[in-house]
Design an enzyme around this catalytic site. Structure first.
Site, PDB file in Angstrom:
ATOM      1  N   ILE A 129       8.058   1.935   0.528  1.00  0.00           N
ATOM      2  CA  ILE A 129       6.990   1.635   0.352  1.00  0.00           C
ATOM      3  C   ILE A 129       7.091   0.356   0.810  1.00  0.00           C
ATOM      4  O   ILE A 129       8.269  -0.370   0.154  1.00  0.00           O
ATOM      5  CB  ILE A 129       6.116   2.128  -0.760  1.00  0.00           C
ATOM      6  N   MET A 173       1.012   5.201   1.158  1.00  0.00           N
ATOM      7  CA  MET A 173       0.146   6.027   0.825  1.00  0.00           C
ATOM      8  C   MET A 173       1.634   6.872   0.754  1.00  0.00           C
ATOM      9  O   MET A 173       0.491   8.447   0.116  1.00  0.00           O
ATOM     10  CB  MET A 173      -0.618   6.618   1.646  1.00  0.00           C
ATOM     11  N   ILE A 183       0.984  -0.876  -0.016  1.00  0.00           N
ATOM     12  CA  ILE A 183      -0.049   0.067   0.364  1.00  0.00           C
ATOM     13  C   ILE A 183       0.637   1.551   0.266  1.00  0.00           C
ATOM     14  O   ILE A 183       1.866   1.537   0.899  1.00  0.00           O
ATOM     15  CB  ILE A 183      -1.182  -0.055   1.102  1.00  0.00           C
ATOM     16  N   SER A 195       2.709  12.384   7.640  1.00  0.00           N
ATOM     17  CA  SER A 195       2.090  13.076   8.143  1.00  0.00           C
ATOM     18  C   SER A 195       0.714  13.370   7.568  1.00  0.00           C
ATOM     19  O   SER A 195      -0.889  13.354   8.128  1.00  0.00           O
ATOM     20  CB  SER A 195       2.168  13.930   9.402  1.00  0.00           C
ATOM     21  N   ARG A 232      26.464 -15.031  30.386  1.00  0.00           N
ATOM     22  CA  ARG A 232      27.814 -14.119  30.196  1.00  0.00           C
ATOM     23  C   ARG A 232      28.428 -13.435  32.456  1.00  0.00           C
ATOM     24  O   ARG A 232      27.744 -13.459  32.530  1.00  0.00           O
ATOM     25  CB  ARG A 232      27.697 -12.494  30.203  1.00  0.00           C
ATOM     26  N   GLY A 245       3.155   4.445   9.779  1.00  0.00           N
ATOM     27  CA  GLY A 245       2.178   3.788  10.947  1.00  0.00           C
ATOM     28  C   GLY A 245       1.125   4.970  10.954  1.00  0.00           C
ATOM     29  O   GLY A 245       0.255   5.220  11.880  1.00  0.00           O
ATOM     30  N   GLU A 263       3.901  11.595  17.259  1.00  0.00           N
ATOM     31  CA  GLU A 263       3.249  13.649  17.465  1.00  0.00           C
ATOM     32  C   GLU A 263       1.896  13.712  16.786  1.00  0.00           C
ATOM     33  O   GLU A 263       0.520  13.931  17.328  1.00  0.00           O
ATOM     34  CB  GLU A 263       4.343  14.310  16.747  1.00  0.00           C
ATOM     35  N   GLU A 291      -3.574  -0.587  11.697  1.00  0.00           N
ATOM     36  CA  GLU A 291      -2.528  -0.969  11.105  1.00  0.00           C
ATOM     37  C   GLU A 291      -1.736  -0.322  12.506  1.00  0.00           C
ATOM     38  O   GLU A 291      -0.362  -1.186  12.915  1.00  0.00           O
ATOM     39  CB  GLU A 291      -2.365  -0.042   9.755  1.00  0.00           C
TER      40      GLU A 291
HETATM   41  C1  LIG Z   1      10.588   1.948   7.091  1.00  0.00           C
HETATM   42  C2  LIG Z   1       8.972   2.299   6.506  1.00  0.00           C
HETATM   43  C3  LIG Z   1       8.473   1.923   6.007  1.00  0.00           C
HETATM   44  C4  LIG Z   1       7.156   1.988   5.958  1.00  0.00           C
HETATM   45  N1  LIG Z   1       6.504   1.498   4.939  1.00  0.00           N
HETATM   46  C5  LIG Z   1       5.245   1.982   4.701  1.00  0.00           C
HETATM   47  C6  LIG Z   1       3.923   1.791   4.075  1.00  0.00           C
HETATM   48  O1  LIG Z   1       4.056   0.862   3.440  1.00  0.00           O
HETATM   49  N2  LIG Z   1       3.505   3.159   2.823  1.00  0.00           N
HETATM   50  C7  LIG Z   1       3.063   4.526   3.354  1.00  0.00           C
HETATM   51  O2  LIG Z   1       1.954   4.272   2.984  1.00  0.00           O
HETATM   52  N3  LIG Z   1       4.157   4.784   4.122  1.00  0.00           N
HETATM   53  C8  LIG Z   1       5.378   3.767   4.736  1.00  0.00           C
HETATM   54  N4  LIG Z   1       5.659   4.150   5.376  1.00  0.00           N
HETATM   55  C9  LIG Z   1       6.132   6.144   5.934  1.00  0.00           C
HETATM   56  C10 LIG Z   1       5.384   6.265   6.635  1.00  0.00           C
HETATM   57  O3  LIG Z   1       4.345   6.343   7.055  1.00  0.00           O
HETATM   58  C11 LIG Z   1       5.186   7.754   6.776  1.00  0.00           C
HETATM   59  O4  LIG Z   1       6.946   7.500   7.297  1.00  0.00           O
HETATM   60  C12 LIG Z   1       5.419   8.452   8.476  1.00  0.00           C
HETATM   61  O5  LIG Z   1       3.860   8.432   8.077  1.00  0.00           O
HETATM   62  C13 LIG Z   1       5.862   9.904   9.116  1.00  0.00           C
HETATM   63  O6  LIG Z   1       5.460  11.351   7.392  1.00  0.00           O
HETATM   64  P1  LIG Z   1       6.991  11.267   7.282  1.00  0.00           P
HETATM   65  O7  LIG Z   1       8.015  10.456   6.302  1.00  0.00           O
HETATM   66  O8  LIG Z   1       6.667  12.012   5.910  1.00  0.00           O
HETATM   67  O9  LIG Z   1       7.472  12.494   8.124  1.00  0.00           O
HETATM   68  P2  LIG Z   1       6.689  14.157   8.354  1.00  0.00           P
HETATM   69  O10 LIG Z   1       4.963  14.140   8.171  1.00  0.00           O
HETATM   70  O11 LIG Z   1       7.548  15.209   7.225  1.00  0.00           O
HETATM   71  O12 LIG Z   1       7.052  14.362  10.066  1.00  0.00           O
HETATM   72  C14 LIG Z   1       7.909  15.035  10.329  1.00  0.00           C
HETATM   73  C15 LIG Z   1       8.335  15.481  11.922  1.00  0.00           C
HETATM   74  O13 LIG Z   1       7.298  16.365  12.134  1.00  0.00           O
HETATM   75  C16 LIG Z   1       6.432  15.606  12.959  1.00  0.00           C
HETATM   76  N5  LIG Z   1       5.206  15.850  12.705  1.00  0.00           N
HETATM   77  C17 LIG Z   1       4.047  15.951  11.571  1.00  0.00           C
HETATM   78  N6  LIG Z   1       3.304  17.111  11.236  1.00  0.00           N
HETATM   79  C18 LIG Z   1       3.012  17.598  12.710  1.00  0.00           C
HETATM   80  C19 LIG Z   1       1.908  18.157  13.559  1.00  0.00           C
HETATM   81  N7  LIG Z   1       0.657  18.143  13.050  1.00  0.00           N
HETATM   82  N8  LIG Z   1       2.295  18.783  15.048  1.00  0.00           N
HETATM   83  C20 LIG Z   1       3.573  18.149  15.405  1.00  0.00           C
HETATM   84  N9  LIG Z   1       4.513  17.588  14.829  1.00  0.00           N
HETATM   85  C21 LIG Z   1       4.386  16.897  13.479  1.00  0.00           C
HETATM   86  C22 LIG Z   1       6.095  14.192  12.908  1.00  0.00           C
HETATM   87  O14 LIG Z   1       5.663  13.744  14.041  1.00  0.00           O
HETATM   88  C23 LIG Z   1       8.136  14.055  12.473  1.00  0.00           C
HETATM   89  O15 LIG Z   1       8.786  14.074  13.609  1.00  0.00           O
HETATM   90  C24 LIG Z   1       7.153   3.826   5.953  1.00  0.00           C
HETATM   91  C25 LIG Z   1       8.123   4.507   6.514  1.00  0.00           C
HETATM   92  C26 LIG Z   1       9.118   4.088   6.974  1.00  0.00           C
HETATM   93  C27 LIG Z   1      10.215   4.407   7.394  1.00  0.00           C
END
Ligand SMILES: Cc1cc2nc3c(=O)[nH]c(=O)nc-3n(C[C@H](O)[C@H](O)[C@H](O)COP(=O)(O)OP(=O)(O)OC[C@H]3O[C@@H](n4cnc5c(N)ncnc54)[C@H](O)[C@@H]3O)c2cc1C
Length: 385
Positions: free
Chosen positions: A160, A126, A124, A133, A274, A369, A373, A248
């Protein structure tokens, strides 16, 4: 405390999975770890074993067990052995619930057999390079063709899970501009065939942990997606994500709990074996206190995940409940695993030891997931704040 969420049937399943992991995964896991991916053929084995069909209805060849608990047992047993089933965790764990809730009869007939056998692996998509986020901010577009037969998909996704091996990917794309009063309107789920022209798997990302799970970038250039592959109603995709994300997040909470439990087991064993200053490390009062405190944390997490699992199976797990379970378990587990690694001394930092891998694997549980935050935002909103 005796766990009351699992029946004899579940425990039989647990024994079967434990034996399967011991014979089929543990002996080859170091190779998978080096390669940074589980081999594609392994998924056929999971299919043969019936793992992918547990929750698929019997009329399509599955076992028709409408319960998350079997997935939880797989998660727990993988953590216990310090291994994973690679990117296949999302195949039925995440993607099947979308199909069960939204696929038409024709789509189920078309997709379930391959899903069951492991021939058609699902992922999936997204998240995008520019947004994670804030999912309403996605920029991937799917434009309807003039004759109404297909959509033309353009854009890119990142992070992904299962993206390298996937045969079908549920892609969230914008099919209409957001409404002024509703940014979430206009997103649609498309079940994209990864063999389509213009579909390209980008880099397999080099990660801190979860090395065996293939995490990839995906690029779409004028990919033709037939209307038959639209999942659910056009423009309503965001609400479908909202309905499925609690499961999820429950899965991530269960994973964190299971990793912490495994960490305590590894640390208890290691500190017994150990010897330092002529005594087993386990004999120091500090070790006993550390492990006792960690065990108490594991017990608390167990109560949370078991309650959340029951609620999920009764269809009562709310987005705020799931967010709360994920926030709590991932936070507590990270501290437990860190303390257990400390008890290993330098060996705890060496990948040969499962505690080192657990430490790295667990870190992402507070990010993917939905970040911790974002979980706090959901919980606070539910509190009327
Ligand atoms: C190993 C791995 C597997 C994954 N697998 C999938 C997958 O299969 N499919 C998929 O679609 N996605 C996947 N993801 C993506 C994952 O869900 C996102 O990385 C996650 O949702 C965070 O989004 P971002 O990385 O864009 O961070 P950002 O949204 O850029 O966030 C950066 C920081 O800002 C903070 N932040 C954001 N908004 C706010 C707010 N309003 N107030 C305060 N703080 C905030 C966040 O908490 C974070 O600390 C995966 C990620 C990883 C690392």
């Amino acid at each position: 405390m005796r766990r009351t969420v699992f029946t004899e049937e579940h425990e039989d399943f647990r024994s079967m999975i434990r034996a399967f992991i011991e014979s089929e995964v543990v002996p080859v896991y170091d190779k998978w770890f080096e390669d940074g991916i589980a081999p594609r053929d392994f998924y056929y084995k999971l299919g043969e074993l019936g793992i992918f069909g547990i929750e698929i209805p019997t009329e399509y060849g599955g076992a028709g067990l409408d319960s998350y608990k079997f997935q939880a047992i797989i998660t727990e047993e993988c953590a216990r052995a310090g291994v994973s089933f690679g990117g296949s965790s999302v195949h039925v764990g995440l993607c099947l619930p979308y199909l069960k809730a939204l696929a038409t009869e024709e789509q189920k007939q078309r997709w379930y057999p391959g899903m069951l056998s492991g021939e058609t692996m699902f992922a999936i998509a997204m998240t995008e390079p520019g947004t994670g986020s804030d999912l309403a901010g996605i920029r991937t577009t799917a434009k309807p063709s003039g004759d109404g037969t297909h959509y033309v998909l353009n854009g890119s996704k990142t992070f992904i899970t299962g993206g390298v091996h996937a045969d079908r990917v549920i892609v969230c794309a914008r099919t209409a501009p957001p409404r002024e009063d509703d940014r979430r309107f206009g997103i649609t789920l498309l079940v994209v065939d990864t063999k389509s022209a213009g579909y390209q798997v980008g880099r397999k990302l080099d990660k801190l942990g979860l090395r065996v799970s293939d995490t990839a970038e995906l690029n779409f250039t004028d990919v033709v997606v037939p209307v038959e592959d639209v999942l659910g109603e056009v423009n309503m995709g965001f609400s479908y994500l909202g309905q499925n994300l609690p499961r999820e997040r429950l899965g991530i909470a269960v994973g964190a709990y299971a990793q912490a439990k495994a960490a305590v087991r590894f640390a208890a064993q290691y500190t017994r074996d150990r010897t330092v200053f002529g005594k087993p490390v386990a004999s120091f009062q500090n070790t006993k206190f550390e492990l006792a405190a960690c065990q108490a944390d594991v017990d608390a997490m167990e109560a949370v995940v078991d309650r959340a699992m029951e609620a999920h199976d009764l269809d009562e797990l709310t987005p705020a409940d799931a967010a709360s379970a994920k926030l709590f378990c991932t936070d507590v587990a990270s501290r437990v695993i860190d303390r257990c690694l400390q008890l290993h001394g330098g060996y705890g930092y060496i990948n040969e030891y499962p505690i080192a891998r657990l430490y790295a694997d667990n870190r992402v549980s507070r990010i993917y997931g939905g970040t911790s935050e974002v979980m706090k935002m959901i919980i606070a909103k539910n509190m009327g704040l």
